[in-house]
Design an enzyme around this catalytic site. Structure first.
Site, mmCIF file in Angstrom:
data_model
loop_
_atom_site.group_PDB
_atom_site.id
_atom_site.type_symbol
_atom_site.label_atom_id
_atom_site.label_comp_id
_atom_site.label_asym_id
_atom_site.label_seq_id
_atom_site.Cartn_x
_atom_site.Cartn_y
_atom_site.Cartn_z
ATOM 1 N N GLU A 192 16.376 2.903 17.843
ATOM 2 C CA GLU A 192 15.601 4.071 18.306
ATOM 3 C C GLU A 192 15.376 4.014 19.810
ATOM 4 O O GLU A 192 15.172 2.930 20.351
ATOM 5 C CB GLU A 192 14.245 4.094 17.591
ATOM 6 C CG GLU A 192 14.380 4.402 16.133
ATOM 7 C CD GLU A 192 13.023 4.381 15.401
ATOM 8 O OE1 GLU A 192 11.982 4.405 16.070
ATOM 9 O OE2 GLU A 192 13.044 4.340 14.176
ATOM 10 N N THR A 250 11.483 5.081 5.457
ATOM 11 C CA THR A 250 10.378 5.323 6.403
ATOM 12 C C THR A 250 9.828 3.978 6.883
ATOM 13 O O THR A 250 8.732 3.927 7.435
ATOM 14 C CB THR A 250 9.237 6.128 5.741
ATOM 15 O OG1 THR A 250 8.843 5.444 4.531
ATOM 16 C CG2 THR A 250 9.642 7.550 5.417
ATOM 17 N N THR A 273 6.658 -10.239 -3.664
ATOM 18 C CA THR A 273 5.632 -10.639 -4.626
ATOM 19 C C THR A 273 5.499 -9.587 -5.729
ATOM 20 O O THR A 273 5.671 -8.392 -5.472
ATOM 21 C CB THR A 273 4.255 -10.804 -3.953
ATOM 22 O OG1 THR A 273 4.040 -9.656 -3.137
ATOM 23 C CG2 THR A 273 4.182 -12.052 -3.099
ATOM 24 N N GLY A 301 6.397 9.028 10.377
ATOM 25 C CA GLY A 301 5.775 8.735 9.081
ATOM 26 C C GLY A 301 4.260 8.827 9.102
ATOM 27 O O GLY A 301 3.645 9.387 8.206
ATOM 28 N N HIS A 328 10.797 9.262 13.504
ATOM 29 C CA HIS A 328 9.777 8.207 13.320
ATOM 30 C C HIS A 328 8.356 8.805 13.354
ATOM 31 O O HIS A 328 7.537 8.446 14.210
ATOM 32 C CB HIS A 328 9.930 7.097 14.377
ATOM 33 C CG HIS A 328 9.294 5.798 13.954
ATOM 34 N ND1 HIS A 328 9.752 4.563 14.369
ATOM 35 C CD2 HIS A 328 8.215 5.537 13.161
ATOM 36 C CE1 HIS A 328 8.990 3.600 13.849
ATOM 37 N NE2 HIS A 328 8.049 4.179 13.111
ATOM 38 N N ARG A 347 11.710 0.544 8.514
ATOM 39 C CA ARG A 347 12.297 0.237 9.818
ATOM 40 C C ARG A 347 13.799 0.443 9.724
ATOM 41 O O ARG A 347 14.429 0.065 8.719
ATOM 42 C CB ARG A 347 12.005 -1.212 10.234
ATOM 43 C CG ARG A 347 10.570 -1.462 10.688
ATOM 44 C CD ARG A 347 10.249 -0.767 12.025
ATOM 45 N NE ARG A 347 8.898 -1.052 12.471
ATOM 46 C CZ ARG A 347 7.824 -0.294 12.225
ATOM 47 N NH1 ARG A 347 7.949 0.821 11.513
ATOM 48 N NH2 ARG A 347 6.646 -0.640 12.704
ATOM 49 N N ARG A 379 0.824 -1.221 0.000
ATOM 50 C CA ARG A 379 0.000 0.000 0.000
ATOM 51 C C ARG A 379 0.854 1.265 0.000
ATOM 52 O O ARG A 379 0.645 2.182 -0.793
ATOM 53 C CB ARG A 379 -0.893 0.032 1.245
ATOM 54 C CG ARG A 379 -2.006 -0.970 1.280
ATOM 55 C CD ARG A 379 -2.824 -0.700 2.544
ATOM 56 N NE ARG A 379 -3.820 -1.710 2.766
ATOM 57 C CZ ARG A 379 -3.595 -2.874 3.378
ATOM 58 N NH1 ARG A 379 -2.395 -3.171 3.813
ATOM 59 N NH2 ARG A 379 -4.572 -3.736 3.555
ATOM 60 N N ILE A 380 1.820 1.324 0.935
ATOM 61 C CA ILE A 380 2.599 2.570 1.070
ATOM 62 C C ILE A 380 3.554 2.725 -0.115
ATOM 63 O O ILE A 380 3.721 3.832 -0.648
ATOM 64 C CB ILE A 380 3.350 2.599 2.421
ATOM 65 C CG1 ILE A 380 2.348 2.484 3.589
ATOM 66 C CG2 ILE A 380 4.151 3.897 2.566
ATOM 67 C CD1 ILE A 380 2.981 2.299 4.962
HETATM 68 C C1 DGY Z 1 3.908 1.765 11.714
HETATM 69 O O1 DGY Z 1 2.696 1.947 11.592
HETATM 70 O O2 DGY Z 1 4.420 0.659 11.566
HETATM 71 C C2 DGY Z 1 4.746 2.959 12.030
HETATM 72 O O3 DGY Z 1 6.061 2.669 12.234
HETATM 73 C C3 DGY Z 1 4.164 3.756 13.165
HETATM 74 O O4 DGY Z 1 3.110 4.429 12.567
#
Ligand code: DGY
Length: 320
Positions: free
Chosen positions: A267, A236, A178, A287, A285, A238, A156-157
């Site tokens: 972190e 954005t 995939t 995002g 962090h 990990r 999605r992102i």
């Molecule tokens: C997530 O949703 O995995 C982010 O790191 C925190 O919003």
């Protein structure tokens, strides 16, 4: 019947109030979440936990919290949760996908632009009074329009990031476990390539994969070495997907030109060698940190708790 729910910290919006109408809620104090006293005092009495990405949910915690039936993570990622330990105890785990997609992609694209066009560096320069006039070669950055974005993980992102890139006239290649459906590839103009080829071809690489044993250290010294001279890395996802020591070296000695980082290996500590570099833009962090995303994340997590405690299947179970 009223159950007892531990919510790791105060959440935005009205979702917790909704939960309080049906159940007894204990809210963690401060940033310690399940490591704090409020959890320790009531651990054996809680039926549900609303956890944050900073809350380690493992076998020893579940041992102390033996009544827990659901862990609703206030995040889309759930690498803080030992899914096998939860499954072994019949604990349902849920996450909050969908509601933070656009917010996270906005931040990722913001970091891409800020790194490419040296926005944070320019801001620091103006603030310290070092702007001494316009010059043709002053703070010249990396072109975005016409460049190639490599998306690692076209979920999605990743797709939302690709849409933004198309709007800025970029080409998009992607790699991932995939292959996306042909209609998604077509709509995004995204070309699937092997991971190593993505690192060789992209002017910008943006990570949108979950942290798993396979993606830990995915941005390794070897892959950084394959990148184009002046290329930009955006993360954005990990922090642990990147070998930060190798990244710092690649930002000093090449080939990398810049990086935009919202997440870090350890972190909230940040690698000292990254802190010293002008060509890194860093955010803490954040995002998903826009108002509507955060309220929707709270609503989604609370809905999951309410569903499981009512004996229903939650909308977003993870891990089977
Ligand atoms: C997530 O949703 O995995 C982010 O790191 C925190 O919003």
């Amino acid at each position: 019947m009223r159950n007892r729910v531990f919510v790791s910290c105060p959440l935005p919006g009205s979702a917790v109030a909704r939960l309080e109408r049906e159940h007894d809620v204990v809210i963690g104090e401060g940033p310690r979440g399940v490591r704090g006293d409020a959890f320790a005092r009531g651990a054996a009495t809680f039926d549900a936990i609303v956890s944050l990405v900073t809350d380690p949910i493992d076998a020893s915690l579940l041992e102390r919290a033996g009544r827990v039936r659901v862990v609703a993570n206030f995040a889309v990622g759930y690498d803080n949760i030992d899914l096998a330990a939860c499954a072994a105890r019949g604990v349902t785990v849920t996450n909050t996908p969908g509601v933070l997609t656009e917010a996270t992609a906005d931040l990722a694209f913001g970091l891409l632009l800020a790194s490419a066009r040296r926005i944070a560096e320019g801001d620091r320069l103006v603030r310290r009074g070092a702007f001494d006039g316009w010059r043709p070669s002053f703070l010249v950055g990396t072109p975005v329009h016409g460049a190639t974005l490599g998306v690692v993980g076209l979920g999605r992102i990743g797709q939302a990031m690709a849409r933004r890139a198309r709007g800025f006239g970029m080409r998009v290649v992607y790699a991932g476990r995939t292959r996306a459906a042909p209609e998604i590839e077509k709509a995004l103009g995204a070309v699937h390539v092997p991971l190593d080829e993505l690192f060789e071809r992209a002017d910008f690489v943006s990570l949108h994969c979950p942290l798993t044993p396979e993606t830990r250290g995915l941005v390794s010294r070897a892959r950084l070495g394959r990148m184009k001279a002046g290329a930009v890395l955006v993360n954005t996802a990990r922090g642990a997907c990147v070998d930060e020591a190798a990244l710092a070296e690649a930002l000093v000695a090449g080939p990398l030109g810049a990086a935009g980082l919202d997440v870090f290996e350890d972190e909230p500590r940040v690698n000292q060698s990254l802190l010293a570099l002008e060509n890194v833009v860093m955010t803490p962090h954040v995002g998903s940190a826009d108002r509507s995303a955060r309220e929707a994340m709270a609503a989604t997590a609370i809905d999951s708790v309410l569903a499981v405690l009512a004996g229903q299947r939650p909308a977003h179970p993870v891990g089977g």
